[in-house]
Write a protein that holds these residues in place. Structure first.
Motif, PDB file in Angstrom:
ATOM      1  N   UNK A  76      52.194  33.462  44.345  1.00 29.80           N
ATOM      2  CA  UNK A  76      53.385  33.637  44.521  1.00 29.80           C
ATOM      3  C   UNK A  76      53.213  35.043  44.121  1.00 29.80           C
ATOM      4  N   UNK A  77      51.684  35.483  44.063  1.00 30.54           N
ATOM      5  CA  UNK A  77      51.278  36.924  44.348  1.00 30.54           C
ATOM      6  C   UNK A  77      51.383  37.300  45.483  1.00 30.54           C
ATOM      7  N   UNK A  78      52.174  38.302  46.021  1.00 34.07           N
ATOM      8  CA  UNK A  78      52.342  38.115  47.262  1.00 34.07           C
ATOM      9  C   UNK A  78      51.785  39.267  47.714  1.00 34.07           C
ATOM     10  N   UNK A  79      50.869  40.649  47.293  1.00 32.42           N
ATOM     11  CA  UNK A  79      50.107  41.544  47.977  1.00 32.42           C
ATOM     12  C   UNK A  79      49.225  41.976  46.501  1.00 32.42           C
ATOM     13  N   UNK A  80      48.271  42.600  47.546  1.00 32.20           N
ATOM     14  CA  UNK A  80      47.376  43.498  46.782  1.00 32.20           C
ATOM     15  C   UNK A  80      46.642  43.200  45.528  1.00 32.20           C
ATOM     16  N   UNK A  81      45.861  41.593  45.729  1.00 30.24           N
ATOM     17  CA  UNK A  81      44.994  40.934  44.677  1.00 30.24           C
ATOM     18  C   UNK A  81      43.738  42.168  44.925  1.00 30.24           C
ATOM     19  N   UNK A  82      43.635  42.115  43.524  1.00 31.25           N
ATOM     20  CA  UNK A  82      41.853  43.140  43.782  1.00 31.25           C
ATOM     21  C   UNK A  82      40.665  42.145  42.997  1.00 31.25           C
ATOM     22  N   UNK A  83      41.477  41.159  42.173  1.00 32.16           N
ATOM     23  CA  UNK A  83      40.071  40.555  41.484  1.00 32.16           C
ATOM     24  C   UNK A  83      40.603  39.538  40.738  1.00 32.16           C
ATOM     25  N   UNK A  84      39.631  38.105  41.355  1.00 28.22           N
ATOM     26  CA  UNK A  84      40.128  37.000  40.532  1.00 28.22           C
ATOM     27  C   UNK A  84      38.667  36.421  39.827  1.00 28.22           C
ATOM     28  N   UNK A  85      39.123  35.871  38.644  1.00 30.87           N
ATOM     29  CA  UNK A  85      37.929  35.695  37.718  1.00 30.87           C
ATOM     30  C   UNK A  85      37.827  34.780  36.979  1.00 30.87           C
ATOM     31  N   UNK A  86      36.642  34.373  36.323  1.00 30.19           N
ATOM     32  CA  UNK A  86      36.917  32.882  35.977  1.00 30.19           C
ATOM     33  C   UNK A  86      35.772  33.423  34.840  1.00 30.19           C
ATOM     34  N   UNK A  87      37.156  33.095  33.226  1.00 28.24           N
ATOM     35  CA  UNK A  87      35.929  33.463  32.092  1.00 28.24           C
ATOM     36  C   UNK A  87      35.427  32.307  31.059  1.00 28.24           C
ATOM     37  N   UNK A  88      34.170  32.685  30.761  1.00 31.07           N
ATOM     38  CA  UNK A  88      34.116  31.593  30.250  1.00 31.07           C
ATOM     39  C   UNK A  88      34.396  29.995  29.411  1.00 31.07           C
ATOM     40  N   UNK A  89      35.891  30.543  29.165  1.00 27.50           N
ATOM     41  CA  UNK A  89      36.987  29.741  28.800  1.00 27.50           C
ATOM     42  C   UNK A  89      37.244  29.007  29.458  1.00 27.50           C
ATOM     43  N   UNK A  90      37.194  29.189  31.254  1.00 27.83           N
ATOM     44  CA  UNK A  90      37.904  28.444  32.024  1.00 27.83           C
ATOM     45  C   UNK A  90      39.006  29.177  32.099  1.00 27.83           C
ATOM     46  N   UNK A  91      39.862  30.230  31.909  1.00 27.01           N
ATOM     47  CA  UNK A  91      40.994  31.013  31.948  1.00 27.01           C
ATOM     48  C   UNK A  91      39.971  31.598  33.969  1.00 27.01           C
ATOM     49  N   UNK A  92      41.595  31.674  33.963  1.00 17.68           N
ATOM     50  CA  UNK A  92      41.026  32.277  35.663  1.00 17.68           C
ATOM     51  C   UNK A  92      42.357  33.605  35.777  1.00 17.68           C
ATOM     52  N   UNK A  93      41.558  34.755  35.851  1.00 24.07           N
ATOM     53  CA  UNK A  93      42.545  36.227  36.119  1.00 24.07           C
ATOM     54  C   UNK A  93      43.087  37.045  37.285  1.00 24.07           C
ATOM     55  N   UNK A  94      43.503  36.976  37.288  1.00 25.18           N
ATOM     56  CA  UNK A  94      44.353  37.545  38.541  1.00 25.18           C
ATOM     57  C   UNK A  94      44.890  38.529  38.763  1.00 25.18           C
ATOM     58  N   UNK A  95      44.429  40.033  39.313  1.00 22.57           N
ATOM     59  CA  UNK A  95      44.642  41.236  38.526  1.00 22.57           C
ATOM     60  C   UNK A  95      46.066  41.644  39.667  1.00 22.57           C
ATOM     61  N   UNK A  96      46.550  41.826  40.286  1.00 22.14           N
ATOM     62  CA  UNK A  96      46.892  42.862  41.511  1.00 22.14           C
ATOM     63  C   UNK A  96      47.190  44.385  41.419  1.00 22.14           C
ATOM     64  N   UNK A  97      46.899  44.874  42.532  1.00 23.03           N
ATOM     65  CA  UNK A  97      47.285  46.388  41.904  1.00 23.03           C
ATOM     66  C   UNK A  97      49.069  46.622  42.681  1.00 23.03           C
ATOM     67  N   UNK A  98      49.018  46.079  42.524  1.00 18.70           N
ATOM     68  CA  UNK A  98      50.990  45.842  42.774  1.00 18.70           C
ATOM     69  C   UNK A  98      52.002  44.854  41.538  1.00 18.70           C
ATOM     70  N   UNK A  99      51.503  43.574  41.584  1.00 23.29           N
ATOM     71  CA  UNK A  99      52.051  43.171  40.635  1.00 23.29           C
ATOM     72  C   UNK A  99      51.599  43.077  39.491  1.00 23.29           C
ATOM     73  N   UNK A 100      51.026  42.990  38.963  1.00 16.63           N
ATOM     74  CA  UNK A 100      50.248  42.919  37.318  1.00 16.63           C
ATOM     75  C   UNK A 100      49.013  42.178  37.699  1.00 16.63           C
ATOM     76  N   UNK A 101      49.047  42.078  36.058  1.00 19.24           N
ATOM     77  CA  UNK A 101      48.517  40.779  35.345  1.00 19.24           C
ATOM     78  C   UNK A 101      48.378  39.808  35.270  1.00 19.24           C
TER      79      UNK A 101
END
Length: 202
Positions: A76-101
């Motif tokens: 559902x993140x439509x645009x502007x993904x700036x980073x995809x990162x997995x932390x040491x707790x297996x959590x997935x972070x996706x940041x979008x310039x337009x839609x938030x975190x």
């Protein structure tokens, strides 16, 4: 960059998503509506998926088989993904310039979103993660923010010399409260405990 067991390397680049085979051959990968994924970022998570973010949104591909059009999922993140990162707790972070975190924990099916404008108006999210002290760290165009829980508020961390860190790109935390920040001028390290910023470490 994302490596395969056989030696192939997935490369996210300004010009799109590239795959360098083990024999050195490079091909451009098209996803979705056969789009060239501008400003692509790629991550292989520990649960067996390859996540591809780009100017056009977020895609998930199973690692095996490598490419299967029936298995590609568009999120559902439509645009502007700036980073995809997995932390040491297996959590997935996706940041979008337009839609938030966005945060996704596939271990317990927990999903959380911070819309753009919550911390500061019209400020871009660059990256985020949970550090080894269980702090939630969020890096934006306006500074570094910290929280102890997804439901708690975020406090801005005071960093003397922050303006020096122009073109903030990504950061990564390590044990001992150190936060490494890669930016337009190089690489710096910030100590969360002493609040000291060491510039130009590389």
């Amino acid at each position: 960059l994302s490596n395969e067991a056989g030696g192939a390397i997935w490369i996210g680049a300004e010009s799109g998503l590239l795959l360098r085979e083990s024999d050195g051959e490079i091909q451009k990968i098209l996803l979705g509506k056969n789009r060239i994924l501008r400003r692509a970022v790629v991550l292989t998570s520990r649960n067996g998926y390859r996540w591809v973010g780009s100017y056009y949104g977020l895609y998930r591909i199973p690692v095996m088989p490598r490419i299967n059009e029936d298995e590609i999922e568009s999120f559902e993140i439509d645009s502007g993904v700036s980073r995809v990162f997995e932390d040491h707790e297996h959590g997935l972070w996706i940041s979008s310039y337009f839609e938030g975190l966005f945060y996704l924990s596939y271990r317990n099916d927990f999903f959380w979103r911070m819309p753009k404008g919550i911390l500061e108006k019209s400020i871009n999210f660059y990256s985020a993660e949970v550090d080894y002290e269980k702090n939630i760290l969020v890096l934006t165009g306006g500074g570094l923010y910290l929280s102890r829980n997804h439901s708690d508020g975020f406090n801005k961390v005071s960093i003397r010399g922050w303006r020096y860190l122009n073109e903030r790109l990504i950061f990564s935390s390590c044990r001992g409260g150190k936060v490494w920040i890669a930016h337009g001028a190089g690489l710096s390290v910030f100590d969360l405990k002493s609040k000291a910023l060491r510039r130009d470490v590389a």
